[in-house]
Design a protein around this motif. Sequence first.
Motif, mmCIF file in Angstrom:
data_model
loop_
_atom_site.group_PDB
_atom_site.id
_atom_site.type_symbol
_atom_site.label_atom_id
_atom_site.label_comp_id
_atom_site.label_asym_id
_atom_site.label_seq_id
_atom_site.Cartn_x
_atom_site.Cartn_y
_atom_site.Cartn_z
ATOM 1 N N GLY A 216 -3.055 4.816 -1.706
ATOM 2 C CA GLY A 216 -3.851 3.591 -1.739
ATOM 3 C C GLY A 216 -4.440 3.250 -0.386
ATOM 4 O O GLY A 216 -5.586 2.807 -0.290
ATOM 5 N N VAL B 167 -9.715 1.594 -4.366
ATOM 6 C CA VAL B 167 -8.594 2.343 -4.930
ATOM 7 C C VAL B 167 -8.966 2.869 -6.318
ATOM 8 O O VAL B 167 -8.738 4.048 -6.632
ATOM 9 N N HIS C 49 -8.362 2.815 0.663
ATOM 10 C CA HIS C 49 -8.761 1.594 1.368
ATOM 11 C C HIS C 49 -9.565 1.934 2.631
ATOM 12 O O HIS C 49 -10.655 1.388 2.847
ATOM 13 N N TRP D 187 0.830 -1.203 0.000
ATOM 14 C CA TRP D 187 0.000 0.000 0.000
ATOM 15 C C TRP D 187 0.865 1.254 0.000
ATOM 16 O O TRP D 187 1.721 1.418 0.876
ATOM 17 N N GLU E 246 -8.991 6.811 -8.021
ATOM 18 C CA GLU E 246 -7.741 6.885 -8.767
ATOM 19 C C GLU E 246 -7.390 8.287 -9.267
ATOM 20 O O GLU E 246 -6.236 8.663 -9.267
#
Length: 163
Positions: free
Chosen positions: A50, A91, A54, A46, A95
Amino acid sequence: MAEWGIMLWGGDMDKIGLIGRLEAGHEALRTALEGVDADMEVCPGWTASGLLAHISGWDEYAIPWFRAIAEGDLAYEPPWRGVDAHNAEFVAEREGLSYAEMLQDCERSRERLKATIGAMPAEALGTPLDYPWGERGTVAEFALILAEHDKEHAAEIEAAREP
């Protein structure tokens, strides 16, 4: 995990205490992320960005479930595609966000989760749930899992920052 959740919850925590635990977990995460670069690997697999996606994703996963329970809809089950699939989805959904936007999204998601819990009838916190991954617990225990999840990741970030 239900036994772990009961141990965390103690079975008699009120909404204010539960929300306080969510705040404390998020504060630990926020503090650990101070000065961290978006692309730094903060936990195995991660980056900081990210990880924020999460955390936000799991908060957002819980919100409609908790709202349904508050409205008396005990039959509602959130969609389940597996932990890895959900993490990838969380994720991918975020983005295009900058790191600053990811931080804001994570804060907004946690505030929405706390507001949802705050609006629930107190007795709803003890509602039994079948967690999608096959374990049982309650609404309060699921929320505490999210709070502890933040603390676990905060500890991983702190460890990653050490030379």
